[in-house]
Every structure is written in C-alpha cells, then in structure tokens.
Design a protein around this motif. Structure first.
Motif: not given
Length: 392
Positions: A287-291, A297-302
């Motif tokens: 998973y990869r999150w963006a705003k 960078e710290g967000a890699k889970e669902s």
C-alpha cells in the motif's frame, strides 16, 4: 403219385390307352402310370423353379451405431442353390461362416430360404452398400445402404482443467469434438445457461466419412469470473444425450479498491481513520498513501490515521494498492468543518474618476460561506459575491 403240373404262365394284359399314339402302341399299365407321372411332376417342378423363385425379403437401408449388432434381411422362396452377399460389389464368400470376415455370418433357416447377414460390433469399415444374390437363379436384391454412426471422442477444451486469464483481455474458449460421424454439434453453458453466440467449424478427415468439430466462445473476463466454470457439450445422432467437459477460470486482475473515512464529517483538529479495502489476484504486494500528491512516508498499511486540518478539505488523500498485475489508486477529500480563512485579500486600487473598478477577495471555509461587501465607515451591504464591481 405223379407231381401236379405247374400253372400256366401269366400273359401280359394289354390295355387301351389314349397315349398309344405317343408310345407307338399298347404299353403295360405300370409303364403308362410311370410315364404319365414323369411328365406331370417333371414339367411342374421346372415351372415352379423358373416362375416361383423370388425374394420375399430384401435388405433395406439401415443405420447402426458403432459397436452394435445389425442384421440385413434376405429370404429367397423356392430356391436351394448358392446364395452370397456382396459389399460395395465385392463378394463376401459362401456358407454360413464367412472366414475372411470374422464379424460377419449368415443366419436363419436355409430350408426356409433365410440367408440374413449378421454384422457384429459394427465399425466404420462396415459403412457400405450390400446386396444379396441367388446366383443359380440369376437373382440380385436391391442394394441396401448401411450407415454406421460414430459418436465423437470425449470433448477437449484447450487449456483445461483451469485457464489463467487477465481481466479485461478478451479470450476465445476453444472446444474440440473429434472423429464423429456425422459431425458433432457443440454447445456452451455458463452457470447452467446455454451460450448462443459461439462460433463453430468442421473438418472432414482423410477417410472422407468422419469429421472433427471446433467451437469457440468469446469471453471478456472480469474479477467476478474467478472460479467460474464453463461447460462444453457435444452430441450427434450416435449419442444424442451427448458428452461434456468443463474448464474453470482463474482471472488475474489489479487490485479493486474502496477507500472509506471514519468519521465522515469532522471538526478541524479532530482525528480520522482512512481504510483502504482491496481485493486482488494474485495477492496484494503493498500500500502507498499520499496527500495532495505528496507521499506520506510513514503510511504503508491498509489503514491510515491522522489529525486533520483545513487543508484536508481541498487536498485529497489517496491510497494506491499494487500486485504483480498492476496498481489501483483511489482518493477522497475529508469533510472538515473549519472557520473562514482569507485566501486572497482585496488589493488597493487607484483609478480615475469616471472609470470602472473591480475589487476581489477569496475566502475559504466549511460549511459554505456567505460573503458581503461594505463601504468603510458605512453599514451598507454592497454585494454578496467574492468580487465587487463598482461602476463610475
């Protein structure tokens, strides 16, 4: 005493006969009877042999399924000579047991004129024209066509038992029904429902009698087709109930993603949780999150939890999920309630008397804002828009 004298010899008696002219005079009675008997019975037999010898049963066109038994009829009246059968003009031989044809034999009561041809375990080579012949009477029956039906071999689907496909890429399911006579028909079923749009073609084999059939069913697989079973059924006159086989689909597809927020409406400064629900085949790799297009960078889970401010109202949060097939990105804005914030201040403007002037200001806020323009040192509301046009 003297011996008695022998009796006088018997003299043959002559009788009057209407045949005297034929025999040249008087004849003994016994000879007359014999002669008359020979004339009557001899000519009568000859008359019966020539006139009454005929077929009372002749072979007829018949159909047999390969492997079954069939009997072709032949009954000759008033005939005791040689009877033989021909196959496509070739004599099969004489006698009840046809040694050159181990599956063939003559059956029936010869004294009743029955010379039926029995064929056991019928096969393609028996598909021919047959004729029964009473050779000494120069009699030939009608020609009978024996048609041998052959069921198709077990159907085969290319790639079975499981086919790996990619979602969104059209594919032709292909099924074969080989070596049938007549050519087999092929039908496709999806979840028990017959599919009418399949294409079909046939090919005649080298023997000129059997045919192979090929059918193609065009499908456009989706992720909903994972594990779906398609059935191919073939049938012809030899096996009306048909034969069938099946294939299972395994469809690879990029992740299917749903992004949700909890709670859905928040005040600025409160915390929210973003949840990225995804399904994929093969498995999800990450998973990869963006705003606002900037990677978090710290967000890699669902799931991603954070404190929100007014920027979440205009800068979407996105979740990207990937596997070996591809990636899917979905995004959403947060319904953040925050106080009005000036974005663009109206700028001082210098203009000539009599000229027009436009003043502009930009505010942000949620819920939606109500804007008013007032003149300095006056309570008069000039306009309810983000810009103010002042004519001369």
């Amino acid at each position: 005493p003297p011996l008695p004298l022998p009796p006088p010899p018997l003299q043959p008696r002559r009788v009057f006969s209407p045949f005297r002219w034929l025999l040249g005079g008087s004849v003994p009675g016994a000879m007359l009877v014999l002669a008359a008997l020979w004339i009557v019975t001899g000519t009568g037999a000859a008359f019966a042999q020539v006139v009454q010898t005929r077929f009372t049963e002749e072979p007829e066109d018949q159909t047999v399924v390969a492997g079954q038994r069939i009997v072709l009829s032949c009954v000759v009246l008033n005939y005791s000579g040689i009877v033989q059968w021909t196959k496509d003009g070739l004599a099969l031989g004489m006698g009840q047991g046809l040694k050159a044809w181990p599956r063939y034999r003559i059956v029936g009561a010869a004294e009743l004129g029955q010379y039926n041809l029995e064929i056991s375990d019928a096969e393609l080579s028996d598909d021919a024209l047959y004729e029964c012949q009473a050779t000494e009477a120069a009699l030939r029956s009608r020609r009978a066509k024996l048609t041998v039906l052959i069921p198709p071999e077990d159907p085969v689907i290319d790639g079975a038992p499981e086919i790996l496909l990619r979602a969104g890429t059209p594919y032709n399911l292909t099924c074969w029904a080989r070596n049938a006579k007549p050519a087999a028909s092929i039908f496709w079923f999806r979840d028990g429902v017959k599919q009418p749009e399949a294409a079909m073609a046939t090919e005649v084999l080298s023997d000129g009698k059997r045919e192979s059939t090929m059918s193609q069913l065009l499908i456009n697989p989706t992720d909903q087709d994972i594990g779906r079973v398609f059935v191919c059924r073939c049938a012809n006159e030899a096996i009306p109930e048909g034969k069938e086989t099946s294939v299972k689909l395994n469809v690879h597809h990029p992740p299917t993603v749903t992004l949700s927020i909890q709670p859905q409406t928040v005040q600025e400064g409160e915390r929210v949780t973003f949840t990225c629900l995804a399904t994929a085949n093969p498995e999800i790799k990450g998973y990869r999150w963006a705003k606002g297009g900037v990677i978090l960078e710290g967000a890699k889970e669902s799931k991603y939890e954070t404190q929100v401010d007014y920027t979440f109202f205009t800068e979407p949060v996105s979740c990207e999920v990937h596997n070996d097939v591809g990636s899917t990105n979905v995004s959403t804005l947060v319904d953040v309630h925050f106080a009005p914030r000036i974005v663009v201040d109206p700028k001082p403007t210098t203009t000539d008397i009599g000229s027009d002037v436009t003043l502009t200001c930009v505010w942000a806020g949620n819920p939606p804002l109500t804007l008013t323009w007032t003149k300095k040192e006056s309570n008069m509301v000039a306009l309810l828009f983000a810009w103010f046009f002042c004519p001369s």
